[in-house]
Scaffold this motif. Structure first.
Motif, mmCIF file in Angstrom:
data_model
loop_
_atom_site.group_PDB
_atom_site.id
_atom_site.type_symbol
_atom_site.label_atom_id
_atom_site.label_comp_id
_atom_site.label_asym_id
_atom_site.label_seq_id
_atom_site.Cartn_x
_atom_site.Cartn_y
_atom_site.Cartn_z
ATOM 1 N N ARG A 33 0.832 -1.211 0.000
ATOM 2 C CA ARG A 33 0.000 0.000 0.000
ATOM 3 C C ARG A 33 0.862 1.255 0.000
ATOM 4 N N TYR A 34 1.967 1.230 0.726
ATOM 5 C CA TYR A 34 2.841 2.395 0.824
ATOM 6 C C TYR A 34 4.097 2.267 -0.032
ATOM 7 N N ASP A 35 4.130 1.236 -0.873
ATOM 8 C CA ASP A 35 5.232 1.052 -1.828
ATOM 9 C C ASP A 35 6.589 1.061 -1.113
ATOM 10 N N LEU A 36 6.716 0.200 -0.103
ATOM 11 C CA LEU A 36 7.884 0.219 0.770
ATOM 12 C C LEU A 36 8.942 -0.824 0.429
ATOM 13 N N LEU A 37 8.801 -1.493 -0.699
ATOM 14 C CA LEU A 37 9.808 -2.468 -1.103
ATOM 15 C C LEU A 37 10.487 -2.021 -2.390
ATOM 16 N N GLU A 38 11.799 -2.250 -2.458
ATOM 17 C CA GLU A 38 12.549 -1.969 -3.675
ATOM 18 C C GLU A 38 13.435 -3.158 -4.006
ATOM 19 N N PRO A 39 13.685 -3.411 -5.303
ATOM 20 C CA PRO A 39 14.524 -4.556 -5.680
ATOM 21 C C PRO A 39 15.950 -4.399 -5.169
ATOM 22 N N LEU A 40 16.546 -5.530 -4.811
ATOM 23 C CA LEU A 40 17.937 -5.556 -4.376
ATOM 24 C C LEU A 40 18.772 -6.279 -5.422
ATOM 25 N N SER A 41 19.871 -5.682 -5.816
ATOM 26 C CA SER A 41 20.857 -6.351 -6.664
ATOM 27 C C SER A 41 22.186 -6.253 -5.934
ATOM 28 N N ARG A 93 11.101 6.955 5.117
ATOM 29 C CA ARG A 93 11.338 8.260 5.735
ATOM 30 C C ARG A 93 10.395 9.327 5.190
ATOM 31 N N ALA A 94 9.914 9.136 3.958
ATOM 32 C CA ALA A 94 9.072 10.147 3.313
ATOM 33 C C ALA A 94 7.598 10.032 3.695
ATOM 34 N N LEU A 95 7.228 9.001 4.441
ATOM 35 C CA LEU A 95 5.830 8.854 4.838
ATOM 36 C C LEU A 95 5.406 10.029 5.714
ATOM 37 N N ASP A 96 4.148 10.439 5.558
ATOM 38 C CA ASP A 96 3.675 11.549 6.397
ATOM 39 C C ASP A 96 3.289 11.012 7.783
ATOM 40 N N PRO A 97 3.104 11.900 8.762
ATOM 41 C CA PRO A 97 2.821 11.454 10.132
ATOM 42 C C PRO A 97 1.594 10.550 10.253
ATOM 43 N N ALA A 98 0.570 10.810 9.470
ATOM 44 C CA ALA A 98 -0.630 9.980 9.546
ATOM 45 C C ALA A 98 -0.348 8.558 9.068
ATOM 46 N N GLU A 99 0.470 8.431 8.026
ATOM 47 C CA GLU A 99 0.817 7.106 7.511
ATOM 48 C C GLU A 99 1.692 6.347 8.511
ATOM 49 N N VAL A 100 2.634 7.054 9.117
ATOM 50 C CA VAL A 100 3.475 6.421 10.143
ATOM 51 C C VAL A 100 2.618 5.977 11.327
ATOM 52 N N ALA A 101 1.669 6.811 11.721
ATOM 53 C CA ALA A 101 0.787 6.463 12.831
ATOM 54 C C ALA A 101 -0.050 5.239 12.498
ATOM 55 N N GLU A 102 -0.489 5.142 11.251
ATOM 56 C CA GLU A 102 -1.274 3.968 10.839
ATOM 57 C C GLU A 102 -0.429 2.699 10.933
ATOM 58 N N HIS A 147 2.989 -2.596 12.550
ATOM 59 C CA HIS A 147 3.876 -2.875 11.421
ATOM 60 C C HIS A 147 5.191 -2.096 11.478
ATOM 61 N N LEU A 148 5.237 -1.017 12.254
ATOM 62 C CA LEU A 148 6.413 -0.161 12.222
ATOM 63 C C LEU A 148 7.651 -0.863 12.794
ATOM 64 N N MET A 149 7.476 -1.580 13.909
ATOM 65 C CA MET A 149 8.619 -2.262 14.515
ATOM 66 C C MET A 149 9.249 -3.283 13.572
ATOM 67 N N PRO A 150 8.465 -4.212 12.973
ATOM 68 C CA PRO A 150 9.111 -5.150 12.050
ATOM 69 C C PRO A 150 9.732 -4.470 10.832
ATOM 70 N N LEU A 151 9.179 -3.340 10.398
ATOM 71 C CA LEU A 151 9.800 -2.596 9.301
ATOM 72 C C LEU A 151 11.218 -2.157 9.674
#
Length: 238
Positions: free
Chosen positions: A162-170, A195-204, A210-214
């Motif tokens: 939903r927040y597009d938080l994964l990127e490919p690793l090479s 880091r670019a998420l807004d406060p409401a998204e971080v709070a969600e 989910h924030l700790m495992p991230l």
């Protein structure tokens, strides 16, 4: 075909499980699936990477033990040289099953009868009277935690998408002979996007747990360097 059966005292009273860790016990694996519930423990030892299942269009998380199929750089003789063993490894040769033809929440303990961990030596599964041994009781608890973790992980992976938080690793792994080995097909947490998420998204994310495992997955990437060092040392010493 898998040779799985429902675990029962009548059928499996005399089976024993090897408690060493070795290639011939099925431990020569490059990675193992992990759930967010255990990321805090996993990140102390292993890199946590993510892989996409194209058929199911879903992601899963893996603790990395090596850089190519069959390579486990944590195997040292007949022991696993790390303080934490991922649950999906620790529960083998057992697994969670469901009664055939029943779409219900009931779960059963199954056993992989073809597992190299089974034999005449090792830890008993059942006592002589058919009751579970402390070993089996501990495995059942690990199975319970792992099953609950799998169920709960759906929300975590949905949030990553939903927040597009994964990127490919090479990743290019330098080898002692001057060549490199490339690790492809995995993803990592996109730190800049997080880091670019807004406060409401971080709070969600925080409110959903989910924030700790991230952050644990991000922290685990510090283990890539030591894993590369393990590989170089293994190659230098044959």
């Amino acid at each position: 075909m898998p040779n799985h059966a429902i675990l029962t005292a009548d059928a499996h009273r005399n089976l024993k499980v090897r408690n060493d860790r070795a290639e011939d016990a099925g431990d020569a694996v490059m990675c193992a699936m992990v759930v967010p519930e255990e990321f805090r423990q996993v990140q102390n030892e292993y890199p946590i990477l993510f892989r996409r299942n194209l058929e199911q269009d879903s992601f899963a998380a893996f603790a990395m033990f090596g850089f190519e199929d069959g390579e486990n750089l944590f195997l040292d003789g007949r022991r696993w040289a790390a303080r934490y063993l991922p649950l999906s490894i620790a529960i083998q040769p057992f697994l969670i099953g469901r009664p055939a033809g029943i779409d219900a929440p009931e779960r059963q303990v199954h056993i992989d009868l073809d597992s190299p961990r089974l034999g005449s030596e090792g830890v008993r599964i059942f006592e002589e009277d058919g009751s579970p041994t402390p070993y089996l009781e501990a495995v059942i608890e690990k199975l319970r935690v792992l099953d609950a973790g799998y169920a709960a992980s759906a929300g975590f992976f949905a949030a990553l998408r939903r927040y597009d938080l994964l990127e490919p690793l090479s990743l290019e792994v330098p080898l002692p002979d001057g060549t490199t080995h490339r690790l492809v097909g995995f993803h990592v947490i996109d730190e800049a996007r997080l880091r670019a998420l807004d406060p409401a998204e971080v709070a969600e994310l925080h409110g959903a747990g989910h924030l700790m495992p991230l952050y644990m997955a991000l922290a685990s990437l510090a283990n890539i360097g030591p894993l590369v060092a393990r590989k170089s040392q293994r190659l230098r010493h044959g």
